[in-house]
Design an enzyme around this catalytic site. Structure first.
Site, PDB file in Angstrom:
ATOM      1  N   GLN A  61     -11.427   5.266   2.714  1.00  0.00           N
ATOM      2  CA  GLN A  61     -10.652   4.020   2.682  1.00  0.00           C
ATOM      3  C   GLN A  61     -11.460   3.035   1.851  1.00  0.00           C
ATOM      4  O   GLN A  61     -12.500   2.557   2.276  1.00  0.00           O
ATOM      5  CB  GLN A  61     -10.440   3.513   4.106  1.00  0.00           C
ATOM      6  CG  GLN A  61      -9.980   2.068   4.211  1.00  0.00           C
ATOM      7  CD  GLN A  61      -8.705   1.788   3.443  1.00  0.00           C
ATOM      8  OE1 GLN A  61      -7.773   2.571   3.467  1.00  0.00           O
ATOM      9  NE2 GLN A  61      -8.677   0.664   2.724  1.00  0.00           N
ATOM     10  N   GLY A  84      -2.069   0.590   8.881  1.00  0.00           N
ATOM     11  CA  GLY A  84      -0.739   1.166   8.965  1.00  0.00           C
ATOM     12  C   GLY A  84      -0.559   2.127   7.808  1.00  0.00           C
ATOM     13  O   GLY A  84      -0.208   3.283   7.964  1.00  0.00           O
ATOM     14  N   GLY A  85      -0.815   1.600   6.634  1.00  0.00           N
ATOM     15  CA  GLY A  85      -0.760   2.438   5.447  1.00  0.00           C
ATOM     16  C   GLY A  85      -1.719   1.911   4.412  1.00  0.00           C
ATOM     17  O   GLY A  85      -2.132   0.747   4.476  1.00  0.00           O
ATOM     18  N   MET A  86      -2.115   2.766   3.475  1.00  0.00           N
ATOM     19  CA  MET A  86      -2.901   2.315   2.338  1.00  0.00           C
ATOM     20  C   MET A  86      -2.232   2.861   1.094  1.00  0.00           C
ATOM     21  O   MET A  86      -1.981   4.053   0.978  1.00  0.00           O
ATOM     22  CB  MET A  86      -4.353   2.792   2.455  1.00  0.00           C
ATOM     23  CG  MET A  86      -5.231   2.337   1.287  1.00  0.00           C
ATOM     24  SD  MET A  86      -5.379   0.513   1.213  1.00  0.00           S
ATOM     25  CE  MET A  86      -5.522   0.283  -0.572  1.00  0.00           C
ATOM     26  N   GLU A  87      -1.962   1.925   0.175  1.00  0.00           N
ATOM     27  CA  GLU A  87      -1.109   2.216  -0.975  1.00  0.00           C
ATOM     28  C   GLU A  87      -1.834   2.992  -2.069  1.00  0.00           C
ATOM     29  O   GLU A  87      -1.737   2.646  -3.242  1.00  0.00           O
ATOM     30  CB  GLU A  87      -0.565   0.891  -1.524  1.00  0.00           C
ATOM     31  CG  GLU A  87      -1.623  -0.092  -2.076  1.00  0.00           C
ATOM     32  CD  GLU A  87      -2.205  -1.059  -1.044  1.00  0.00           C
ATOM     33  OE1 GLU A  87      -2.147  -0.748   0.161  1.00  0.00           O
ATOM     34  OE2 GLU A  87      -2.716  -2.111  -1.450  1.00  0.00           O
ATOM     35  N   HIS A 144       6.835  -0.917   2.396  1.00  0.00           N
ATOM     36  CA  HIS A 144       5.713  -1.783   2.047  1.00  0.00           C
ATOM     37  C   HIS A 144       4.735  -1.074   1.106  1.00  0.00           C
ATOM     38  O   HIS A 144       4.405  -1.584   0.031  1.00  0.00           O
ATOM     39  CB  HIS A 144       4.998  -2.232   3.326  1.00  0.00           C
ATOM     40  CG  HIS A 144       3.824  -3.129   3.085  1.00  0.00           C
ATOM     41  ND1 HIS A 144       3.903  -4.499   3.163  1.00  0.00           N
ATOM     42  CD2 HIS A 144       2.544  -2.857   2.725  1.00  0.00           C
ATOM     43  CE1 HIS A 144       2.725  -5.029   2.877  1.00  0.00           C
ATOM     44  NE2 HIS A 144       1.879  -4.049   2.610  1.00  0.00           N
ATOM     45  N   HIS A 156       3.880  -1.643  -3.132  1.00  0.00           N
ATOM     46  CA  HIS A 156       2.577  -1.843  -3.776  1.00  0.00           C
ATOM     47  C   HIS A 156       2.482  -1.117  -5.122  1.00  0.00           C
ATOM     48  O   HIS A 156       1.601  -1.431  -5.929  1.00  0.00           O
ATOM     49  CB  HIS A 156       1.450  -1.362  -2.873  1.00  0.00           C
ATOM     50  CG  HIS A 156       0.945  -2.383  -1.896  1.00  0.00           C
ATOM     51  ND1 HIS A 156       0.482  -3.616  -2.293  1.00  0.00           N
ATOM     52  CD2 HIS A 156       0.811  -2.340  -0.546  1.00  0.00           C
ATOM     53  CE1 HIS A 156       0.075  -4.297  -1.215  1.00  0.00           C
ATOM     54  NE2 HIS A 156       0.278  -3.549  -0.147  1.00  0.00           N
ATOM     55  N   GLU A 168      -0.549  -8.887  -1.382  1.00  0.00           N
ATOM     56  CA  GLU A 168       0.176  -8.664  -0.124  1.00  0.00           C
ATOM     57  C   GLU A 168       1.405  -9.554   0.050  1.00  0.00           C
ATOM     58  O   GLU A 168       2.415  -9.113   0.590  1.00  0.00           O
ATOM     59  CB  GLU A 168      -0.770  -8.829   1.064  1.00  0.00           C
ATOM     60  CG  GLU A 168      -1.877  -7.784   1.104  1.00  0.00           C
ATOM     61  CD  GLU A 168      -1.364  -6.354   1.194  1.00  0.00           C
ATOM     62  OE1 GLU A 168      -0.177  -6.151   1.527  1.00  0.00           O
ATOM     63  OE2 GLU A 168      -2.146  -5.433   0.911  1.00  0.00           O
ATOM     64  N   ASP A 214     -13.060  -8.632   3.889  1.00  0.00           N
ATOM     65  CA  ASP A 214     -12.205  -8.176   4.966  1.00  0.00           C
ATOM     66  C   ASP A 214     -11.656  -9.338   5.805  1.00  0.00           C
ATOM     67  O   ASP A 214     -10.576  -9.246   6.386  1.00  0.00           O
ATOM     68  CB  ASP A 214     -13.055  -7.284   5.867  1.00  0.00           C
ATOM     69  CG  ASP A 214     -12.262  -6.116   6.385  1.00  0.00           C
ATOM     70  OD1 ASP A 214     -11.470  -5.565   5.608  1.00  0.00           O
ATOM     71  OD2 ASP A 214     -12.429  -5.783   7.568  1.00  0.00           O
ATOM     72  N   TYR A 244      -0.349 -12.033   3.806  1.00  0.00           N
ATOM     73  CA  TYR A 244       0.905 -11.278   3.868  1.00  0.00           C
ATOM     74  C   TYR A 244       2.112 -12.207   4.041  1.00  0.00           C
ATOM     75  O   TYR A 244       3.034 -12.220   3.230  1.00  0.00           O
ATOM     76  CB  TYR A 244       0.873 -10.292   5.050  1.00  0.00           C
ATOM     77  CG  TYR A 244      -0.058  -9.122   4.872  1.00  0.00           C
ATOM     78  CD1 TYR A 244      -1.439  -9.282   4.977  1.00  0.00           C
ATOM     79  CD2 TYR A 244       0.419  -7.846   4.606  1.00  0.00           C
ATOM     80  CE1 TYR A 244      -2.300  -8.201   4.828  1.00  0.00           C
ATOM     81  CE2 TYR A 244      -0.437  -6.768   4.461  1.00  0.00           C
ATOM     82  CZ  TYR A 244      -1.788  -6.946   4.570  1.00  0.00           C
ATOM     83  OH  TYR A 244      -2.623  -5.881   4.409  1.00  0.00           O
ATOM     84  N   ARG A 276      -5.822   2.168  14.805  1.00  0.00           N
ATOM     85  CA  ARG A 276      -5.207   1.242  13.859  1.00  0.00           C
ATOM     86  C   ARG A 276      -5.628  -0.184  14.223  1.00  0.00           C
ATOM     87  O   ARG A 276      -5.343  -0.659  15.331  1.00  0.00           O
ATOM     88  CB  ARG A 276      -3.692   1.411  13.920  1.00  0.00           C
ATOM     89  CG  ARG A 276      -2.957   0.631  12.865  1.00  0.00           C
ATOM     90  CD  ARG A 276      -1.489   1.013  12.884  1.00  0.00           C
ATOM     91  NE  ARG A 276      -0.708   0.123  12.048  1.00  0.00           N
ATOM     92  CZ  ARG A 276       0.625   0.121  12.008  1.00  0.00           C
ATOM     93  NH1 ARG A 276       1.299   0.991  12.744  1.00  0.00           N
ATOM     94  NH2 ARG A 276       1.273  -0.712  11.219  1.00  0.00           N
ATOM     95  N   LYS A 326      -4.732  -3.171  13.490  1.00  0.00           N
ATOM     96  CA  LYS A 326      -3.709  -4.144  13.868  1.00  0.00           C
ATOM     97  C   LYS A 326      -3.384  -4.081  15.363  1.00  0.00           C
ATOM     98  O   LYS A 326      -3.040  -5.091  15.968  1.00  0.00           O
ATOM     99  CB  LYS A 326      -2.458  -3.857  13.036  1.00  0.00           C
ATOM    100  CG  LYS A 326      -1.194  -4.543  13.481  1.00  0.00           C
ATOM    101  CD  LYS A 326      -0.012  -4.111  12.632  1.00  0.00           C
ATOM    102  CE  LYS A 326       1.280  -4.336  13.406  1.00  0.00           C
ATOM    103  NZ  LYS A 326       2.469  -4.049  12.638  1.00  0.00           N
TER     104      LYS A 326
HETATM  105 ZN    ZN Z   1      -0.033  -4.114   1.820  1.00  0.00          ZN
END
Ligand code: ZN
Length: 635
Positions: free
Chosen positions: A163, A296-299, A323, A327, A346, A404, A412, A585, A587
């Site tokens: 990541q 959640g996700g990484m583009e 989402h 990206h 974002e 971070d 966002y 996760r 979040k």
């Molecule tokens: Zn995003």
């Protein structure tokens, strides 16, 4: 200057001199070739002197020692007279640096800090433009998570994933790790039998090439990307085709349900293309990671990395795919020049996500997403100390801080609200034309706040000062809080939910509420609108009627657990502990620990669960929770 100098005799003084001027603040502006003109406070690189154009990796993961080792060959472009290149590294063991022909090159690691790592200065060869770095990652490299077989679904094979965002790529690839310095890359990854490597790049040879007990998978990405988008995963992975240019990778036991959950991907790509122009990355695949994936996700280009917590079984959480797909335009095509302007990635993406979901599911559905987003934004303002806090600005000043910290709902949701405000002022049609042109004009380039405001002036307001003063772009970007011209977000669908909440507040039994046909969004709104204080009997009635503690929908469970903590509702705590120890996760995990830690009775419980769960979390999640819940000694 610190340790680790490997120098041919006589070169030491020269490198000392190179490093003493290594403060990024002293860089001259004016880089060429579509690079950022802004200094990046989180990188040691000086791209206008020498910059990395291409990275070629040859790496072998060792699942016993938790290290990647091999070489990174960097193609360097340099200004006349430049005799060295400065890279970003953190926790890398640099073995040697050579020309492709094997001639040793002098290098030195300079002084750094715990956030940025260290500058790696390499003396460039007279004529050649390629340097070969032989290196090894640390077992604790922040970007890389190594999972034991027991931490996977199949329980038989280990797993690893990287990541990179925001500045973690430097812990597994020695390069100029700044979002303003785009690079192409290729890679060959050697993995043991039974495992497969996937990357954010084109898989050149799908079956790999087996030799000496290892299979080599080759990858290539011809579009230049910021290094935070370099990504690798290795595991027991199967593939299912979803559409003509999309598919899903996952552990074999999960791949069919993942393919069903993401069945609408081609529709999403088509919707995004109608709005914002062609999808420029070839394939769009998804990789479902083990539950410890921190986001959640990484583009990652061509291959979105996604959490399994999005697999609700009924496609109710797939706006996350919209989402990450969005990206492919905002973020991956036009990229924040530095992390101070993370909102440019974002905020635009959340706006696009809403538009894609509106194409797929209609306006009512998208309105619910937007209203939930506004609720989250206002809650985030409170967590940041109120709407006057400087960290509620879109354009941040993160110098000297971990980037971070800027990754919260301000970037966002306030970013998306800014675009909603523009849409309200100029109309959707004009905004779409602007966005389409914006992505074309700045494709594969960095973007910053000032340049974006110029773009708006030139291509959208076009001298109409009245229009500009209705939008108030400078206030949006540079001032704290939510400007009062933000359009209100009111989803018609939530009115019926509000009526049920009112009935419940007046004493109605949960079983008598009208909740048939509610989607995840209605449930989230319902749970958020419940009274802050509820007694044990009311909570029990809710749980028995709606089965919140047992739900497989991670978003609903999360919202329910927050109510349970707020009211010290112990019957939900086994579900809480299960949730915190079964996925990582951020979040979900961070607010639940924070909620617990804020009570007088929950701090010890939080510490106890965290001590058990922390070894299973990715460093990104652990670092966040550590900030308010110091790890137990030995935990
Ligand atoms: Zn995003």
């Amino acid at each position: 200057m610190s340790s680790h100098l490997i120098l041919p005799a006589g070169a030491a003084l020269l490198l000392m001199a190179m490093l003493t001027s290594c403060d990024p603040g002293d860089r001259a502006a004016g880089a060429a070739g579509g690079d950022s003109v802004l200094p990046d406070p989180h990188s040691f690189a000086r791209p206008q002197e020498a910059r990395v154009r291409h990275v070629s990796l040859d790496l072998t993961p060792d699942f016993a020692s938790h290290q990647l080792s091999g070489t990174a060959s960097l193609t360097i472009e340099r200004a006349a007279g430049a005799d060295s290149v400065i890279l970003d590294v953190r926790d890398l063991a640099i073995r040697r640096v050579t020309t492709p022909g094997g001639e040793q090159l002098a290098f030195a690691l300079g002084e750094g800090d715990s956030i940025r790592g260290q500058p790696l200065v390499i003396r460039l060869p007279e004529r050649a433009d390629t340097v070969v770095i032989e290196y090894q990652t640390s077992p604790s490299a922040a970007a890389v998570q190594w999972l034991s077989p027991l931490q996977t679904l199949g329980k038989r094979q280990p797993f690893l994933f990287t990541q990179g965002q925001a500045i973690l790529t430097r812990t597994w690839v020695p390069t100029q790790d700044s979002p303003g310095i785009r690079q192409t890359y290729d890679a060959v990854i050697h993995v043991p039998a039974g495992l497969r490597a996937v990357m954010s790049a084109e898989l050149v040879d799908p079956d790999g090439e087996t030799a000496g007990g290892l299979t080599a998978y080759r990858f290539r990405l011809d579009q230049p990307v910021p290094p935070y988008l370099f990504a690798l995963a290795v595991g027991d992975l199967a593939f299912r085709e979803i559409g003509p240019r999309s598919g899903v990778w996952a552990e074999p036991a999960l791949v069919d349900s993942a393919a069903r959950e993401f069945g609408e991907v081609e529709q999403m790509i088509a919707a995004a293309e109608r709005l914002y122009g062609p999808y420029r990355w070839g394939r769009y695949d998804l990789l479902v990671l083990p539950p410890s994936f921190p986001f959640g996700g990484m583009e990652n280009p061509r291959l979105t990395f996604a959490t399994p917590t999005v697999l609700a079984g009924d496609r109710s959480l797939v706006s996350l795919v919209a989402h990450e797909l969005a990206h492919s335009w905002s973020g991956n095509l036009v990229t924040n020049a530095t992390w101070d302007d993370f909102w440019i990635n974002e905020g635009f993406t959340v706006y696009l996500e809403g538009r894609i979901m509106e194409e797929l599911r209609g306006k009512d559905y998208a309105d619910m997403l937007r209203q939930l987003g506004r609720q989250s934004l206002l809650a985030t303002f409170q967590e940041l100390g109120g709407p006057q806090s400087p960290d509620t600005r879109l354009h941040l000043d993160l110098a000297g801080r971990d980037p971070d910290l800027g990754m919260n709902d301000v970037a966002y949701e306030k970013g998306a609200a800014f675009l909603q405000t523009i849409e309200a002022a100029v109309g959707r049609e004009r905004l779409d034309i602007f966005l389409r042109g914006y992505f074309d004009r700045h494709a594969f380039q960095p973007m910053d706040s000032e340049r974006l405001l110029q773009e708006l002036n030139q291509h959208l307001f076009a001298g109409d000062e009245q229009l500009e003063s209705r939008v108030r772009p400078r206030e949006w970007v540079f001032e704290p809080g939510l400007p009062d011209n933000a359009p209100p977000e009111r989803a018609a669908a939530f009115e019926k939910v509000d009526r049920q909440v009112a009935a419940f507040r007046e004493g109605a039994r949960p079983g008598d509420l009208q909740t048939r046909g509610w989607s995840t969004h209605e449930w989230l709104h319902f749970l958020r609108a419940l009274p802050d204080t509820l007694d044990h009997d009311r909570l029990q009635a809710l749980d028995q009627t709606f089965g919140f503690s047992e739900t497989g929908n991670s978003e609903i469970l999360f919202q329910w657990l927050r109510s349970a903590i707020r009211n010290h509702y112990e019957p939900a705590f086994p579900a809480l502990e299960r949730f915190l120890t079964s996925q990582g996760r951020r979040k979900f995990v961070a607010p639940l620990y924070q909620d617990l830690a804020a009570t007088d009775w929950g701090r010890d419980l939080a510490r106890r669960i965290y001590a058990r769960a922390r070894p299973g979390y990715h460093s990104v999640t652990a670092a966040t929770v550590d900030r308010f819940l110091q790890p137990q000694p030995g935990g």
